[in-house]
Design a protein around this motif. Structure first.
Motif, PDB file in Angstrom:
ATOM      1  N   TYR A 499       0.846  -1.191   0.000  1.00 56.60           N
ATOM      2  CA  TYR A 499       0.000   0.000   0.000  1.00 56.60           C
ATOM      3  C   TYR A 499       0.881   1.240   0.000  1.00 56.60           C
ATOM      4  CZ  TYR A 499      -4.163  -2.723   1.277  1.00 56.60           C
ATOM      5  OH  TYR A 499      -5.213  -3.592   1.292  1.00 56.60           O
ATOM      6  N   TRP A 500       0.439   2.250  -0.718  1.00 51.39           N
ATOM      7  CA  TRP A 500       1.241   3.467  -0.739  1.00 51.39           C
ATOM      8  C   TRP A 500       0.680   4.527   0.191  1.00 51.39           C
ATOM      9  CZ3 TRP A 500       0.651   5.070  -6.596  1.00 51.39           C
ATOM     10  CH2 TRP A 500      -0.687   5.339  -6.874  1.00 51.39           C
ATOM     11  N   LYS A 501       1.571   5.418   0.576  1.00 48.76           N
ATOM     12  CA  LYS A 501       1.224   6.568   1.401  1.00 48.76           C
ATOM     13  C   LYS A 501       1.223   7.781   0.477  1.00 48.76           C
ATOM     14  CE  LYS A 501       3.279   6.678   5.338  1.00 48.76           C
ATOM     15  NZ  LYS A 501       4.390   6.825   6.315  1.00 48.76           N
ATOM     16  N   PRO A 502       0.060   8.420   0.261  1.00 48.73           N
ATOM     17  CA  PRO A 502      -0.002   9.530  -0.704  1.00 48.73           C
ATOM     18  C   PRO A 502       0.966  10.651  -0.343  1.00 48.73           C
ATOM     19  CG  PRO A 502      -2.203   8.836  -0.042  1.00 48.73           C
ATOM     20  CD  PRO A 502      -1.240   8.138   0.872  1.00 48.73           C
ATOM     21  N   LEU A 507      -6.150  15.394  -2.058  1.00 52.10           N
ATOM     22  CA  LEU A 507      -7.427  14.679  -2.070  1.00 52.10           C
ATOM     23  C   LEU A 507      -7.255  13.250  -1.578  1.00 52.10           C
ATOM     24  CD1 LEU A 507     -10.407  14.515  -2.680  1.00 52.10           C
ATOM     25  CD2 LEU A 507      -9.854  14.033  -5.085  1.00 52.10           C
ATOM     26  N   LYS A 508      -6.247  12.562  -2.096  1.00 55.07           N
ATOM     27  CA  LYS A 508      -6.018  11.184  -1.667  1.00 55.07           C
ATOM     28  C   LYS A 508      -5.616  11.132  -0.198  1.00 55.07           C
ATOM     29  CE  LYS A 508      -4.835   9.248  -6.176  1.00 55.07           C
ATOM     30  NZ  LYS A 508      -3.819   8.548  -6.988  1.00 55.07           N
ATOM     31  N   LEU A 512      -7.615   9.130   2.637  1.00 53.81           N
ATOM     32  CA  LEU A 512      -6.932   8.173   3.506  1.00 53.81           C
ATOM     33  C   LEU A 512      -7.136   8.536   4.974  1.00 53.81           C
ATOM     34  CD1 LEU A 512      -5.110   5.740   3.850  1.00 53.81           C
ATOM     35  CD2 LEU A 512      -3.132   7.237   3.578  1.00 53.81           C
ATOM     36  N   GLY A 513      -7.163   9.839   5.257  1.00 57.09           N
ATOM     37  CA  GLY A 513      -7.428  10.263   6.626  1.00 57.09           C
ATOM     38  C   GLY A 513      -8.808   9.831   7.091  1.00 57.09           C
ATOM     39  N   LEU A 514      -9.790   9.947   6.205  1.00 57.51           N
ATOM     40  CA  LEU A 514     -11.143   9.498   6.537  1.00 57.51           C
ATOM     41  C   LEU A 514     -11.177   7.993   6.777  1.00 57.51           C
ATOM     42  CD1 LEU A 514     -13.377  11.526   4.043  1.00 57.51           C
ATOM     43  CD2 LEU A 514     -13.351  11.714   6.528  1.00 57.51           C
TER      44      LEU A 514
END
Length: 637
Positions: A499-502, A507-508, A512-514
């Motif tokens: 998995y990547w960390k934006p 926006l991404k 991801l925070g949500l």
């Protein structure tokens, strides 16, 4: 005209359920986004207050927040009329500086939550009703915090001392005074935690309302279908087979432009599935016979000793056992799958107390539930497999001995074998059964139940190893990656997907925070509930991202904008694939994300040659093991 109107009404009524879920999912998404913005604002104010006060412990932080709110929020001149039923949010209170005791208490609870302090609302009843907060220190002590100015309770005091001293005769955490139900919750306090925090966030409450309403709709739909099924089985009603006809028609449209043999495969009666006409039913797995060459590859995961057939497996069929020639350990062969787990891991998966991290076991159980509920093989998986394997071509797999480390449903193992590889597919839980059904019908696929940290193979056994979407769900991902290299032949290649960390994508990063915020709750829910939640979540993804992407991508001048839309990859797959990924995203307790630099550092520290990291809705890292290399050092995850 009349017939057209009837068809229109019938179409709309048939889609009412789907549109209702879509709208509710959109409402949930909007409220979650508003809640995310709210939390970010409250967090920034909280950190600023604590920093200026130089507060280093919980008591100091509580006093700093209380002092700030007493000075920043007032109730003089504030009308009690026309206030919203759920009252203002903490952010609105902080921005306006207006609010009564209930509002300022809400602001304190939300700010305390951002500071890592557990707190909850206490409604005091008596001659003059009042609302305060009860906060908990690291030591476990709890104190009443009155943030109103002027305060009724000046100092930090325990609730038991406040009650007899002032004119209060009752209290509760739940504020149901406006519903005249205070007697029902007299002297009742909720357990401090996520529930008491979220109850102070109106956006979160509304998101929960829409979410549970969507669950109610799904439950009603399921009850309706169950009732129809029971009545139909009893012969009391007849159900038209029109849906099957429509499904076949939709399949013909979906497969337009493909070869006739592919369409025939999709529409054959034995290749159809309840989940859509593009589901491919792999031929039934035949009885697996373990031969000597297969046993030669396997080793005891405890001591790496060689294995022999047990006395009960003289026929070497699908049932029996394997015995270690060194330590004497025995491993069952059930349903053609060697069960090569160490005793402690077997006990942990069976629910017994062990030293193994419970989150690792819960994650394994989560994926076991996932793959038994999403076992479908789609024709789209072929392209999906090749995308993950880029830049490798299908011809690369010819006569290669391959390890699928974390095979899940077995879809990657199936296509690797189709391209000529001998594949050993490993998974730790019930997914091994699914993989055997999906890919075990081929003589080139061998399914083994095993732990990636204790693999049952001889060192340097494989020409190629891949692990797609697995390592980031382990307690020590990089250590597991290094462990895989032990089983790779010199000159062999390895490929992992993480998995990547934006980075630099607001926006991404917000999305991801949500998701991270929601995971604090969903990873603690029963799998069945997360499974139901995955459907409205997928509906929201399709409504907000996939639908607009499909529209914009067809307009030449807007394709560059379309290519920036998150989750656009689901436009290539059936809807149920998105549902599957939402369950994956919200269910597994263990999950890590990485930057490109972090993945590159994995490959560098492992000493791999021709190391490369490619973006593919995540990071695909690959490299080649040198002909001569030192044993990789153990690295903490």
């Amino acid at each position: 005209m009349g017939s057209r109107l009837k068809r229109f009404i019938r179409l709309k009524s048939g889609q009412a359920f789907r549109w209702s879920l879509l709208i509710l999912a959109l409402l949930v998404s909007i409220e979650c986004l508003l809640q995310y913005n709210e939390s970010e604002y409250v967090r920034s104010v909280t950190l600023d207050v604590i920093s200026k006060a130089n507060a280093t412990d919980d008591r100091a932080r509580i006093l700093a927040l209380r002092a700030y709110l007493r000075g920043a929020v007032h109730y003089s001149g504030v009308s009690k009329e026309n206030r919203p039923f759920l009252r203002a949010t903490a952010g609105e209170i902080l921005k306006s500086g207006e609010g009564y005791c209930g509002e300022v208490t809400r602001a304190f609870i939300c700010m305390a939550g951002e500071a890592g302090i557990r707190s909850q609302r206490i409604n005091l009843y008596g001659r003059t009703p009042h609302v305060v907060a009860e906060a908990e220190l690291d030591s476990g002590e709890r104190f009443i915090v009155d943030c109103q100015n002027p305060p009724e309770i000046e100092q930090l005091e325990p609730l038991d001392q406040v009650m007899p001293r002032l004119d209060y005769d009752d209290y509760s955490t739940l504020n149901v005074r406006r519903l005249h139900l205070s007697w029902l919750v007299s002297r009742v306090k909720l357990r401090m935690g996520d529930l008491t925090y979220w109850s102070e966030n109106p956006h979160a409450l509304k998101a929960a309302l829409w979410f549970f309403l969507s669950l109610g709709l799904i439950a009603l739909k399921m009850m309706r279908n169950l009732l129809r099924y029971v009545l139909h089985k009893r012969g009391w009603i007849h159900i038209s087979d029109e849906p099957s006809i429509n499904a076949a028609a939709n399949a013909l449209w979906r497969y337009r432009g493909r070869r006739i043999d592919e369409i025939t495969l999709a529409l054959r009666g034995d290749a159809m599935s309840d989940h859509g006409s593009n589901v491919v039913d792999i031929r039934r797995s035949k009885a697996v016979r373990l031969d000597d060459s297969m046993v030669d590859t396997l080793r005891c995961p405890g001591c790496e000793g060689g294995l022999v057939f047990g006395d009960d497996a003289s026929g070497r069929d699908a049932e029996g056992s394997l015995s270690c020639m060194e330590c004497g350990s025995e491993f069952d062969v059930i349903n053609g799958i060697p069960r090569m787990l160490l005793p402690e891991m077997r006990d942990a998966l069976a629910g017994k107390e062990t030293r193994i991290d419970t989150r690792q076991i819960e994650t394994a159980q989560s994926f076991g539930f996932e793959w038994t509920h999403f076992p479908d093989m789609y024709v789209e998986w072929n392209r999906n497999f090749l995308d993950y394997m880029k830049p490798l071509e299908p011809s690369f797999f010819q006569r290669k001995k391959v390890l699928d480390a974390g095979c899940g449903s077995g879809r990657h193992a199936f296509y690797a074998a189709q391209y000529g590889a001998e594949v050993w597919a490993v998974d730790i839980g019930p997914a091994a059964e699914v993989a055997r059904r999906n890919a075990g019908g081929s003589d080139s696929v061998h399914v083994v139940q095993a732990d990636l940290n204790n693999l049952p193979f001889a060192p340097e056994s494989f020409d190629f190893i891949y692990s797609i979407g697995v390592l980031h769900h382990l307690p020590e991902p990089e250590a597991a990656f290094r462990n895989l290299l032990r089983y790779l032949k010199p000159g062999g290649e390895i490929k992992v997907y993480l998995y990547w960390k934006p980075e630099g994508q607001p926006l991404k990063r917000a999305l991801l925070g949500l998701v991270t915020l929601a995971r604090r709750v969903t990873t603690r829910l029963p799998y069945r509930l997360v499974y139901l939640f995955s459907f409205p979540a997928a509906c929201a993804a399709f409504a907000i991202f996939v639908g607009p992407y499909r529209l914009l991508s067809k307009i030449a001048g807007l394709r560059r904008i379309a290519d920036r839309i998150p989750m656009r990859q689901y436009s290539r797959y059936p809807f149920r694939v998105c549902v599957n990924d939402q369950f994956d995203r919200f269910s597994a307790p263990l999950e890590r994300r990485y930057t490109r630099a972090e993945v590159e550092s994995w490959l560098t520290r492992a000493g791999l040659e021709d190391a490369e990291v490619r973006p593919n809705c995540g990071w695909g890292g690959s490299g080649r093991k040198p002909e001569f290399m030192n044993e990789p050092l153990f690295v903490e995850g």
